[in-house]
Scaffold this motif. Structure first.
Motif, PDB file in Angstrom:
ATOM      1  N   LEU A 118      -1.142   0.004 -10.696  1.00 54.01           N
ATOM      2  CA  LEU A 118      -1.331   0.990  -9.623  1.00 54.01           C
ATOM      3  C   LEU A 118      -2.397   0.552  -8.622  1.00 54.01           C
ATOM      4  O   LEU A 118      -2.421   1.044  -7.492  1.00 54.01           O
ATOM      5  CB  LEU A 118      -1.714   2.360 -10.226  1.00 54.01           C
ATOM      6  N   SER A 119      -3.250  -0.391  -9.011  1.00 55.50           N
ATOM      7  CA  SER A 119      -4.235  -0.899  -8.053  1.00 55.50           C
ATOM      8  C   SER A 119      -3.573  -1.628  -6.895  1.00 55.50           C
ATOM      9  O   SER A 119      -4.158  -1.748  -5.810  1.00 55.50           O
ATOM     10  CB  SER A 119      -5.229  -1.834  -8.757  1.00 55.50           C
ATOM     11  N   GLU A 120      -2.337  -2.115  -7.098  1.00 57.01           N
ATOM     12  CA  GLU A 120      -1.616  -2.773  -6.013  1.00 57.01           C
ATOM     13  C   GLU A 120      -1.302  -1.818  -4.867  1.00 57.01           C
ATOM     14  O   GLU A 120      -1.070  -2.237  -3.735  1.00 57.01           O
ATOM     15  CB  GLU A 120      -0.304  -3.380  -6.534  1.00 57.01           C
ATOM     16  N   LEU A 121      -1.285  -0.534  -5.156  1.00 52.48           N
ATOM     17  CA  LEU A 121      -0.960   0.464  -4.125  1.00 52.48           C
ATOM     18  C   LEU A 121      -2.113   0.695  -3.164  1.00 52.48           C
ATOM     19  O   LEU A 121      -1.953   1.411  -2.174  1.00 52.48           O
ATOM     20  CB  LEU A 121      -0.562   1.779  -4.794  1.00 52.48           C
ATOM     21  N   LEU A 122      -3.256   0.105  -3.456  1.00 55.05           N
ATOM     22  CA  LEU A 122      -4.428   0.324  -2.611  1.00 55.05           C
ATOM     23  C   LEU A 122      -4.553  -0.725  -1.529  1.00 55.05           C
ATOM     24  O   LEU A 122      -5.469  -0.659  -0.722  1.00 55.05           O
ATOM     25  CB  LEU A 122      -5.697   0.337  -3.485  1.00 55.05           C
ATOM     26  N   SER A 134       0.830  -1.192   0.000  1.00 51.69           N
ATOM     27  CA  SER A 134       0.000   0.000   0.000  1.00 51.69           C
ATOM     28  C   SER A 134       0.871   1.251   0.000  1.00 51.69           C
ATOM     29  O   SER A 134       1.962   1.271   0.580  1.00 51.69           O
ATOM     30  CB  SER A 134      -0.900   0.001   1.237  1.00 51.69           C
ATOM     31  N   LEU A 135       0.367   2.307  -0.633  1.00 49.51           N
ATOM     32  CA  LEU A 135       1.082   3.580  -0.579  1.00 49.51           C
ATOM     33  C   LEU A 135       1.265   4.047   0.852  1.00 49.51           C
ATOM     34  O   LEU A 135       2.245   4.713   1.181  1.00 49.51           O
ATOM     35  CB  LEU A 135       0.295   4.649  -1.359  1.00 49.51           C
ATOM     36  N   ALA A 136       0.327   3.684   1.710  1.00 50.69           N
ATOM     37  CA  ALA A 136       0.445   4.095   3.108  1.00 50.69           C
ATOM     38  C   ALA A 136       1.698   3.526   3.758  1.00 50.69           C
ATOM     39  O   ALA A 136       2.239   4.099   4.707  1.00 50.69           O
ATOM     40  CB  ALA A 136      -0.797   3.656   3.882  1.00 50.69           C
ATOM     41  N   GLY A 137       2.190   2.404   3.242  1.00 54.58           N
ATOM     42  CA  GLY A 137       3.373   1.796   3.813  1.00 54.58           C
ATOM     43  C   GLY A 137       4.630   2.624   3.654  1.00 54.58           C
ATOM     44  O   GLY A 137       5.617   2.433   4.378  1.00 54.58           O
ATOM     45  N   LEU A 138       4.617   3.562   2.712  1.00 54.43           N
ATOM     46  CA  LEU A 138       5.777   4.423   2.513  1.00 54.43           C
ATOM     47  C   LEU A 138       5.826   5.565   3.525  1.00 54.43           C
ATOM     48  O   LEU A 138       6.827   6.261   3.636  1.00 54.43           O
ATOM     49  CB  LEU A 138       5.763   5.011   1.096  1.00 54.43           C
ATOM     50  N   PHE A 139       4.733   5.763   4.262  1.00 54.20           N
ATOM     51  CA  PHE A 139       4.639   6.916   5.152  1.00 54.20           C
ATOM     52  C   PHE A 139       4.215   6.512   6.556  1.00 54.20           C
ATOM     53  O   PHE A 139       3.389   7.167   7.192  1.00 54.20           O
ATOM     54  CB  PHE A 139       3.644   7.934   4.578  1.00 54.20           C
ATOM     55  N   ASN A 140       4.768   5.406   7.013  1.00 54.19           N
ATOM     56  CA  ASN A 140       4.473   4.953   8.374  1.00 54.19           C
ATOM     57  C   ASN A 140       2.969   4.841   8.613  1.00 54.19           C
ATOM     58  O   ASN A 140       2.420   5.402   9.576  1.00 54.19           O
ATOM     59  CB  ASN A 140       5.098   5.906   9.403  1.00 54.19           C
ATOM     60  N   ALA A 141       2.310   4.116   7.700  1.00 52.72           N
ATOM     61  CA  ALA A 141       0.876   3.821   7.788  1.00 52.72           C
ATOM     62  C   ALA A 141      -0.018   5.022   7.486  1.00 52.72           C
ATOM     63  O   ALA A 141      -1.232   4.953   7.673  1.00 52.72           O
ATOM     64  CB  ALA A 141       0.514   3.230   9.153  1.00 52.72           C
ATOM     65  N   ARG A 142       0.557   6.126   6.993  1.00 54.21           N
ATOM     66  CA  ARG A 142      -0.257   7.275   6.577  1.00 54.21           C
ATOM     67  C   ARG A 142      -0.265   7.344   5.061  1.00 54.21           C
ATOM     68  O   ARG A 142       0.750   7.095   4.413  1.00 54.21           O
ATOM     69  CB  ARG A 142       0.311   8.579   7.140  1.00 54.21           C
ATOM     70  N   TRP A 143      -1.397   7.733   4.482  1.00 55.69           N
ATOM     71  CA  TRP A 143      -1.464   7.931   3.035  1.00 55.69           C
ATOM     72  C   TRP A 143      -0.770   9.240   2.671  1.00 55.69           C
ATOM     73  O   TRP A 143      -0.742  10.182   3.474  1.00 55.69           O
ATOM     74  CB  TRP A 143      -2.923   7.949   2.578  1.00 55.69           C
ATOM     75  N   PRO A 144      -0.186   9.319   1.473  1.00 61.71           N
ATOM     76  CA  PRO A 144       0.501  10.558   1.090  1.00 61.71           C
ATOM     77  C   PRO A 144      -0.467  11.725   0.966  1.00 61.71           C
ATOM     78  O   PRO A 144      -1.616  11.550   0.561  1.00 61.71           O
ATOM     79  CB  PRO A 144       1.120  10.207  -0.268  1.00 61.71           C
TER      80      PRO A 144
END
Length: 229
Positions: A225-229, A2-12
């Motif tokens: 990009l659906s993998e980022l969800l 998930s994209l959230a994984g790049l920001f310590n569980a927060r979405w960009p």
């Protein structure tokens, strides 16, 4: 991932997207414009698969490659240099007529953009395509409403892999290094993100001149990009 994984569980808070090869398969339009230009110059058409290998560094480089018939166009011949400005003008005219005619949105893109919009993520397109062609293509494909900002290859004095377009977009959207992500398909995207100091996601399906995307050093690599969800 998930994209959230790049920001310590927060979405960009801000997401920057490359266009050609990331959101949209525009190679069919570009190839049609290149081939029409080459034919107008009395040369043989290059064809779609060849043009796919040339896309990614902006229209001037694309036409340099088309005139030379290869990706490694330097040093250009004297004849190619003499033709270049006329060829580029012809290409722009042809592409203006063909932009969006055959291009398609990649699978997973619309779902990703919808999800980010619902999470109040501010999004921009940061591309090396001339700005005049970006808005019409996004509108034609129904993507325009998701983006607050477009940075083209000629919007600023520099373009990717220089980090300046990414930093400009991030600042314009009130983002920060800790809340912004870049999503692209090529070495130019990854290099620009690394130089800017922001995380980068690379897609496997785009235009990277036949080189392996996993070797670029992106923070994450996805097939859709659906993998980022």
């Amino acid at each position: 991932m998930s994209l959230a994984g790049l920001f310590n569980a927060r979405w960009p808070g801000v997401a920057l997207f490359d266009l050609d090869g990331t959101l949209v398969d525009s190679a069919p339009d570009l190839a049609a414009a290149v081939d029409r230009t080459l034919e107008q110059l009395g040369r043989k058409p290059a064809g779609l698969e060849q043009v796919r290998q040339w896309v990614g560094h902006g229209s001037p480089v694309l036409m340099r490659r088309a005139l030379a018939g290869k990706a490694d166009w330097e040093p250009a011949s004297a004849a190619d240099d003499a033709l270049f400005n006329d060829a580029l003008a012809l290409f722009f005219n042809n592409y203006r007529q063909l932009n969006g005619k055959h291009a398609v949105v990649y699978p997973g893109v619309k779902a990703c953009l919808e999800a980010l919009s619902k999470r109040s993520c501010s999004m921009a397109v940061v591309t090396n395509k001339p700005e005049q062609f970006v808005g019409p293509l996004l509108k034609q494909l129904g993507l325009e409403r998701h983006f607050k900002l477009v940075i083209g290859g000629d919007t600023l004095d520099t373009k990717k892999p220089d980090p300046a377009p990414l930093l400009h977009a991030m600042n314009a959207l009130h983002g920060s290094l800790g809340t912004t992500v870049m999503v692209g398909d090529s070495a130019a995207d990854v290099s620009a993100a690394q130089a800017a100091g922001i995380p980068c996601v690379a897609v496997t399906y785009g235009y990277n001149f036949g080189q392996p995307v996993h070797a670029l050093g992106a923070d994450a690599v996805v097939d859709s990009l659906s993998e980022l969800l």
